[in-house]
Structures are given as C-alpha cells and as structure tokens.
Design a protein around this motif. Structure first.
Motif, PDB file in Angstrom:
ATOM      1  N   UNK A 179       0.822  -1.213   0.000  1.00  0.00           N
ATOM      2  CA  UNK A 179       0.000   0.000   0.000  1.00  0.00           C
ATOM      3  C   UNK A 179       0.855   1.261   0.000  1.00  0.00           C
ATOM      4  N   UNK A 180       2.082   1.129  -0.474  1.00  0.00           N
ATOM      5  CA  UNK A 180       3.024   2.256  -0.431  1.00  0.00           C
ATOM      6  C   UNK A 180       2.639   3.367  -1.401  1.00  0.00           C
ATOM      7  N   UNK A 181       1.809   3.036  -2.381  1.00  0.00           N
ATOM      8  CA  UNK A 181       1.433   4.034  -3.384  1.00  0.00           C
ATOM      9  C   UNK A 181       0.140   4.763  -3.030  1.00  0.00           C
ATOM     10  N   UNK A 184       0.994   9.355   1.625  1.00  0.00           N
ATOM     11  CA  UNK A 184       1.982   9.331   2.708  1.00  0.00           C
ATOM     12  C   UNK A 184       1.489   8.634   3.976  1.00  0.00           C
ATOM     13  N   UNK A 185       0.203   8.793   4.320  1.00  0.00           N
ATOM     14  CA  UNK A 185      -0.291   8.150   5.545  1.00  0.00           C
ATOM     15  C   UNK A 185      -0.282   6.630   5.393  1.00  0.00           C
ATOM     16  N   UNK A 186      -0.740   6.159   4.226  1.00  0.00           N
ATOM     17  CA  UNK A 186      -0.757   4.706   3.977  1.00  0.00           C
ATOM     18  C   UNK A 186       0.666   4.160   3.943  1.00  0.00           C
ATOM     19  N   UNK A 187       1.587   4.924   3.333  1.00  0.00           N
ATOM     20  CA  UNK A 187       2.982   4.465   3.258  1.00  0.00           C
ATOM     21  C   UNK A 187       3.582   4.372   4.663  1.00  0.00           C
ATOM     22  N   UNK A 189       1.932   3.916   7.437  1.00  0.00           N
ATOM     23  CA  UNK A 189       1.297   2.781   8.120  1.00  0.00           C
ATOM     24  C   UNK A 189       1.922   1.463   7.652  1.00  0.00           C
ATOM     25  N   UNK A 190       2.218   1.367   6.348  1.00  0.00           N
ATOM     26  CA  UNK A 190       2.826   0.139   5.807  1.00  0.00           C
ATOM     27  C   UNK A 190       4.194  -0.099   6.442  1.00  0.00           C
ATOM     28  N   UNK A 191       4.949   0.978   6.589  1.00  0.00           N
ATOM     29  CA  UNK A 191       6.300   0.855   7.170  1.00  0.00           C
ATOM     30  C   UNK A 191       6.206   0.528   8.667  1.00  0.00           C
ATOM     31  N   UNK A 192       5.278   1.187   9.350  1.00  0.00           N
ATOM     32  CA  UNK A 192       5.074   0.881  10.782  1.00  0.00           C
ATOM     33  C   UNK A 192       4.676  -0.589  10.959  1.00  0.00           C
TER      34      UNK A 192
END
Ligand SMILES: Cc1cc2nc3c(=O)[nH]c(=O)nc-3n(C[C@H](O)[C@H](O)[C@H](O)COP(=O)(O)O)c2cc1C
Length: 206
Positions: A179-181, A184-187, A189-192
């Motif tokens: 969901x990196x695309x 910024x919030x989704x990216x 969250x994906x990294x977290x």
C-alpha cells in the motif's frame, strides 16, 4: 550454529523497502543467534545473467564434456545452490515490479530451480530437495495484495512461494510492506506495520 542467507533483489537499490526490511531482519536475527553467520546475495548489485543455451545444455552434460561457456554457466548455478545448501535460514527481499518479483530474482530462480538437483518428480509429484530450512520472505508493493480486489493478482507472493516450495523451502514466514502508493499516511502505516512484523518474527525466532 546458524547460517543465514540474505537475498535482496529490488532494482530500486538503496531506496528499496524490501531490501531494507529483509536486511534489518537478517542482521538482527544474526545478532540474537550467537555465532551465526550472514551471507549476503545482492541480486541488484550483482544480477545473474539471464539463463541461456550454454547453461541449459551444459547442465545436462557430464562435467568433463562441457565447453568453457557451459562450465562457467553451470558453475554459477552450483555456487548459488551451494549458498542455499549452507544456509539453515533464508531471508528474501522482493519488491513488486509489474505485478511480479524483480527479474533479478526470477533469474536467480532460473539457476537454482534445477531438476534432479534442487527438486525432482516422484510418481508425478514434485519433491523439493532443499528441505529443513526456515524462510523469511519480505515483499513490498505499491498496491495492497494481502486482501481486497488485488488479492487475486498477487503474482509476486504466489510465484515466490510456489518456486520456494518447488525446491523444498516450504516453511515460510511472509512480511508485507504494501500500500506504499496510496499516499503518505498509507505508506507510513505500511512501514510501521512492517517494523512491527519484523519485531514479532524476531521474538518468535528467539
Ligand atoms: C518499474 C516499477 C514497476 C512497479 N510495478 C508495480 C506493480 O505492478 N504493482 C504495484 O503494486 N507496485 C508496483 N511498483 C511499486 C513498487 O512495488 C514499490 O515501489 C515497492 O516499494 C518496490 O519494492 P522495493 O521498495 O523493495 O523496491 C512498481 C515500481 C516500479 C519502480
């Protein structure tokens, strides 16, 4: 003693999140296993050539009858397979490119998936010959593939799990950075989520 093999493959190089999380996981796993070794196979820095006639013909010939080109191609496959044999733990990073794994990683499979060497057919069924290893797979993707409408086209994860299973790596833990695309919030969250997954798997592996 544990021997960890880290395989990274993303063509995004230092920007790669699959390489970052796979590398982070592998290094921390080594730290928590006294005496463990870590072998790094960076398929982006040193991409395997696409397989060719020399390799395909050469691997079917007795070693002493191979041409120099055939012998070199087969030796490359044997070196990659030896790395797998030496490892009890394999950590793989793969970043989605056009709905599949990077071609660097696919080329690696073309060398290590070798009938009669890393898998065989027994009464019509596939038997992987590299069993007994733990595999940690980190996949990154712009879209979300773990659920929802794109789950049916998760060719990256399905391909990787099938090919790993083919050679006997069936015990797989899968971490997704997805969901990196989606902004910024989704990216973030994906990294977290990936950081949490790395932490949880390190605790489980302890
Ligand atoms: C050339 C290219 C093709 C991509 N194709 C897809 C795709 O088909 N589907 C998708 O969800 N994301 C796609 N992405 C986004 C990547 O999967 C995303 O950037 C991911 O973080 C790549 O993994 P990495 O961070 O390990 O490099 C593509 C990115 C690039 C550069």
């Amino acid at each position: 003693m544990s021997n960890i093999l880290l395989i990274t493959s993303s063509p995004r190089g230092t920007e790669s999140l699959s390489a970052r999380f796979a590398g982070d996981f592998a290094r921390r796993l080594r730290q928590q296993r006294p005496g463990a070794t870590l072998t790094v196979r960076d398929l982006y820095a040193q991409p395997p050539a696409h397989i060719d006639e020399a390799y395909i013909v050469g691997r079917g010939l007795p070693a002493d009858t191979r041409t120099p080109a055939q012998a070199a191609a087969v030796a490359h496959a044997e070196a990659l397979i030896a790395e797998l044999h030496a490892a009890d733990t394999v950590v793989i990073g793969s970043g989605m490119i056009n709905f599949g794994p990077p071609t660097q990683l696919r080329a690696w499979f073309d060398y290590v998936a070798w009938p009669g060497v890393t898998f065989r057919y027994v009464e019509g069924k596939i038997e992987g010959l590299l069993g007994g290893k733990k595999t940690y797979l980190v996949t990154a993707s712009g879209g979300v593939f773990s659920n929802g409408p794109r789950a049916a086209v998760d060719f990256q994860s399905n391909y990787l799990k099938y090919l790993l299973g083919l050679i006997g790596l069936t015990d797989i833990e899968h971490m997704r950075v997805e969901g990196l695309a989606y902004g910024p919030d989704a990216a973030k969250a994906a990294i977290d989520n990936a950081q949490t997954a790395v932490q949880a798997l390190l605790a489980k592996a302890a």
